[in-house]
Design a protein around this motif. Structure first.
Motif, short mmCIF file in Angstrom:
data_model
loop_
_atom_site.label_atom_id
_atom_site.label_comp_id
_atom_site.label_asym_id
_atom_site.label_seq_id
_atom_site.Cartn_x
_atom_site.Cartn_y
_atom_site.Cartn_z
N THR A 90 0.83 -1.20 0.00
CA THR A 90 0.00 0.00 0.00
C THR A 90 0.87 1.25 0.00
OG1 THR A 90 -1.66 -1.22 1.25
CG2 THR A 90 -1.90 1.16 1.18
N LYS A 91 1.90 1.24 0.81
CA LYS A 91 2.83 2.38 0.88
C LYS A 91 3.52 2.60 -0.47
CE LYS A 91 7.05 3.87 3.18
NZ LYS A 91 8.15 3.44 4.03
N GLU A 92 3.97 1.52 -1.10
CA GLU A 92 4.65 1.61 -2.39
C GLU A 92 3.71 2.11 -3.48
OE1 GLU A 92 6.29 -2.30 -2.86
OE2 GLU A 92 8.12 -1.79 -1.77
N TYR A 93 2.43 1.70 -3.43
CA TYR A 93 1.44 2.17 -4.40
C TYR A 93 1.23 3.68 -4.24
CZ TYR A 93 0.20 -2.72 -5.26
OH TYR A 93 0.23 -4.05 -5.58
N LYS A 94 1.12 4.14 -2.99
CA LYS A 94 0.88 5.56 -2.72
C LYS A 94 2.07 6.41 -3.16
CE LYS A 94 -2.36 5.09 1.09
NZ LYS A 94 -2.58 5.26 2.53
N GLU A 95 3.29 5.91 -2.96
CA GLU A 95 4.49 6.66 -3.33
C GLU A 95 4.80 6.57 -4.82
OE1 GLU A 95 7.60 5.21 -0.83
OE2 GLU A 95 6.75 6.10 0.98
N GLY A 96 4.09 5.72 -5.53
CA GLY A 96 4.31 5.58 -6.96
C GLY A 96 5.49 4.71 -7.32
N LEU A 97 6.01 3.95 -6.38
CA LEU A 97 7.15 3.08 -6.66
C LEU A 97 6.74 1.84 -7.46
CD1 LEU A 97 8.88 3.25 -3.17
CD2 LEU A 97 9.53 4.48 -5.24
N GLU B 78 -0.10 -0.12 -9.60
CA GLU B 78 -1.18 -0.93 -9.03
C GLU B 78 -1.51 -2.06 -10.00
OE1 GLU B 78 -3.85 -0.09 -6.51
OE2 GLU B 78 -3.11 1.81 -5.79
#
Length: 171
Positions: A114-121, A124
């Protein structure tokens, strides 16, 4: 007297079969038995047999996990000695700990994703919806209607013949 006892033992063995001995019970109340190796009257040696008498169960009602794995290993002769209750409890506690650890790791991984999705790393995952199959006659076209296209009153038995059949050429 020894000869008489031997004859009685042989008669009992022939009529009733070998004597089973209770080896132990598990936490569910199932009883585990063994029949030691014995020699028949004809001189054949019968190997040791191990079996379980389940509590309130018919043979068709068995499911995976009804018996502790330690007892199942003993019945299948994967282990020589029957398990102790301490060993079973220790292994059950270990299994519970592992389940909890797996659950914790799964939750941590979910939070990290979830954190990686939010940061755009990480992009999705894309959820595609597949309608039909490539071999279906309406693939990529409008799907056929569920409404009937003909009525039973227009059908005439024997009126349709498959193309290329001999009877359709005669007409």
């Amino acid at each position: 007297m020894g000869r008489a006892w031997q004859a009685l033992r042989a008669l009992r063995l022939r009529l009733l079969g070998p004597e089973k001995e209770l080896v132990g019970t598990d936490q569910f109340g199932n009883k585990y038995y063994r029949v030691p190796q014995y020699q028949t009257g004809a001189g054949h040696i019968k190997p040791e047999r191990r079996f379980v008498e389940a509590v309130n169960r018919q043979a068709y009602q068995y499911e995976m996990g009804d018996f502790p794995t330690e007892w199942e290993a003993w019945i299948r002769k994967k282990r020589k000695d029957p398990p102790t209750i301490e060993e079973i409890l220790k292994n059950e506690n270990y299994r519970q700990e592992m389940k909890q650890k797996v659950k914790d790791v799964y939750e941590q991984d979910k939070l990290l994703q979830t954190k990686e999705y939010k940061e755009g790393l990480v992009a999705e995952p894309v959820h595609t919806q597949v309608k039909g199959h490539a071999s279906a006659p309406y693939y990529g076209k409008k799907e056929p209607s569920q409404d009937p296209t003909s009525t039973a009153s227009t059908f005439q038995p024997g009126s349709w013949m498959p193309p290329g059949s001999d009877s359709s050429k005669k007409k």
